[in-house]
Design a protein around this motif. Structure first.
Motif, mmCIF file in Angstrom:
data_model
loop_
_atom_site.group_PDB
_atom_site.id
_atom_site.type_symbol
_atom_site.label_atom_id
_atom_site.label_comp_id
_atom_site.label_asym_id
_atom_site.label_seq_id
_atom_site.Cartn_x
_atom_site.Cartn_y
_atom_site.Cartn_z
ATOM 1 N N GLU A 278 0.832 -1.191 0.000
ATOM 2 C CA GLU A 278 0.000 0.000 0.000
ATOM 3 C C GLU A 278 0.873 1.250 0.000
ATOM 4 O OE1 GLU A 278 -3.437 -2.223 2.718
ATOM 5 O OE2 GLU A 278 -2.349 -0.470 3.504
ATOM 6 N N LEU A 279 0.447 2.253 -0.726
ATOM 7 C CA LEU A 279 1.145 3.533 -0.813
ATOM 8 C C LEU A 279 0.326 4.573 -0.063
ATOM 9 C CD1 LEU A 279 3.731 4.617 -2.107
ATOM 10 C CD2 LEU A 279 2.383 5.281 -4.102
ATOM 11 N N GLY A 280 0.968 5.286 0.854
ATOM 12 C CA GLY A 280 0.270 6.250 1.689
ATOM 13 C C GLY A 280 -0.168 7.490 0.931
ATOM 14 N N SER A 281 -1.109 8.211 1.498
ATOM 15 C CA SER A 281 -1.645 9.412 0.866
ATOM 16 C C SER A 281 -0.637 10.555 0.935
ATOM 17 C CB SER A 281 -2.950 9.820 1.547
ATOM 18 O OG SER A 281 -2.736 10.065 2.928
ATOM 19 N N SER A 282 -0.876 11.570 0.084
ATOM 20 C CA SER A 282 0.016 12.721 0.005
ATOM 21 C C SER A 282 -0.806 13.994 -0.063
ATOM 22 C CB SER A 282 0.910 12.606 -1.229
ATOM 23 O OG SER A 282 1.663 13.798 -1.424
ATOM 24 N N ALA A 283 -0.227 15.110 0.436
ATOM 25 C CA ALA A 283 -0.895 16.400 0.356
ATOM 26 C C ALA A 283 -0.869 16.945 -1.060
ATOM 27 C CB ALA A 283 -0.232 17.387 1.321
#
Length: 467
Positions: A278-283
């Motif tokens: 899984e790839l985490g969210s980004s602003a």
């Protein structure tokens, strides 16, 4: 060893006498003990150094002690690859290289080739390597290929091929000379420079008695429920050789654009592996196709399957398709994701982040999560009619489970084993030295007591100055 250590060895190195007193060619007990202690100290000094944090790290950690071998343009002078060994070679440009195998008529041979382009070079969609094992008539026993595909970053890619003995085979069954053929392909837009190669040759003995040649027709192919829970931190390695151990659980890491991280999971005979990255969210935001890729390789570094996901700044995941339990007869299936699950042992997971992510989200690392599940009860493996090379290639040991639980790598385990041997050798040498000195002291006292008043004690006994 420091200078004082060598002075001690020179002083007492000939038959237990001072160097100025003896002309004997052999070493006495004290000399041998000193040499043993010196050898232990030298062994510590010879251990591989931990890489400095300064400078740019190598994108792929080659196996410590890997032998250098040169591929040839013709099979007639091809260098031999020994079973159980790992080699480092180079592909200078596109073209074909040959290496040699000497095989009997009972043993399966597996050869993997990992191609490592230098950092900063340009690679294209169709660039890659093809690996084949051929007999003396040029017949392909098997072949495999690896391409960079849509994530065109200069990362390690691995292909494998084999010579397998079996009732379902008609060619490549005889003993004799075989050849590993490595072909590098390059498109016109990519950099023509050399690539490093890591080549591994693993052998698998035949069975002590014939078994089933039918792969399992039914198995639990439902997508498993992903594991939940607080993730634990594990930092992935840069290659198969320093891949960090994982057991079943939820693991967190951080990956940079263009980077490939390596992990390994012990999966025993009868067990089933599932994994999700899984790839985490980004602003920030921006769309990247095939942003994150997860791939799986078996204990001989044979490719099994992969999955990827696009990214738009929101959390995303890529999960491997359901895989069958590890079983010897899986090798008789034609599908890669089934036939590859043919050995118990370490299975390797790689996580790669597309370098295009840097344009949209910067050069910094992004948080990733790995959810790894190993289900099923471990079963006894097949009864081999010999020993694999390397001997621990197949199956899961208690040591493997400990490494998975602690996050240890194989290289760290090897260093630990070496240190234990060195420590044991040093302690043993120290005990010998103390015992010898005690005997010398006792002997000197007896001789001194037995000597006439004012007489000269015999020479050649005890360390200088004892008299």
């Amino acid at each position: 060893m420091d200078n004082e250590g060598w002075r001690v060895m020179r002083r007492y190195g000939t038959n237990g006498r001072h160097a100025g007193h003896g002309r004997h060619a052999g070493y006495g007990k004290f000399g041998r003990a000193a040499l043993a202690a010196g050898a232990a100290l030298c062994a510590v000094a010879a251990l591989p150094e931990v890489a400095s944090a300064a400078g740019t790290p190598n994108p792929y950690a080659f196996a410590e002690g890997a032998k250098s071998v040169t591929g040839t343009a013709s099979n007639t002078d091809a260098a031999k690859l020994e079973a159980g060994s790992t080699y480092k070679s180079t592909s200078a440009r596109e073209g074909t290289l040959y290496y040699r195998l000497e095989l009997d008529a009972k043993t399966n041979a597996y050869v993997s080739v990992t191609a490592v382009p230098p950092l900063g070079t340009k690679v294209a969609y169709g660039d890659g390597v093809t690996v084949s094992v051929q007999d003396g008539n040029g017949t392909n026993c098997s072949s495999g290929q690896a391409r960079f595909g849509s994530a065109t970053s200069p990362r390690p890619i691995t292909a494998w091929a084999s010579r397998r003995i079996g009732p379902d085979k008609t060619s490549c069954q005889e003993s004799g000379t075989y050849y590993v053929v490595v072909e590098r392909t390059r498109q016109g837009t990519s950099t023509p420079g050399p690539w490093d190669l890591e080549i591994q040759h693993v052998s698998e003995p035949g069975l002590a008695k014939a078994g089933s040649t039918t792969p399992p027709e039914t198995w639990n192919s439902a997508s498993p429920e992903p594991l939940s829970g607080d993730p634990q931190r594990r930092t992935g390695g840069t290659s198969f050789n320093d891949a960090v151990g994982l057991e079943e659980g939820v693991w967190s890491d951080r990956v940079k654009p263009g980077q490939t991280l390596y992990y390994r999971v012990p999966v025993d005979w009868g067990q089933q592996l599932s994994a999700r990255a899984e790839l985490g969210s980004s602003a920030d935001d921006g769309y990247v196709s095939s942003a994150l890729e997860i791939a799986l390789y078996n204990p001989v570094r044979g490719f099994i399957t992969r999955a990827d996901t696009p990214y738009d700044g929101k959390q995303k995941s890529a999960a491997l398709e359901p895989l069958p339990p590890v079983a010897y007869p899986n090798r008789y299936e034609t599908k890669d994701d089934v036939s590859g699950m043919r050995f118990g042992g370490w299975y390797y997971l790689t996580v790669h982040l597309n370098p295009e992510m840097a344009e949209k989200y910067g050069q910094g690392p992004i948080g990733t999560t790995l959810r790894v599940k190993v289900s099923g009860t471990a079963q006894g493996g097949p009864e081999y009619a010999g020993t694999p090379q390397p001997a621990d290639a197949f199956g899961v040991s208690d040591r493997d489970k400990e490494l998975a639980a602690s996050g240890g790598t194989e290289e760290e385990a090897a260093r630990s084993d070496t240190m234990r041997l060195v420590a044991a050798g040093a302690i043993g040498a120290g005990v010998v030295l103390v015992a010898v000195l005690a005997v010398w002291t006792l002997t000197a006292r007896k001789r001194a007591a037995a000597a006439p008043q004012g007489g000269t004690p015999p020479t050649g006994y005890g360390p200088p100055g004892a008299w």
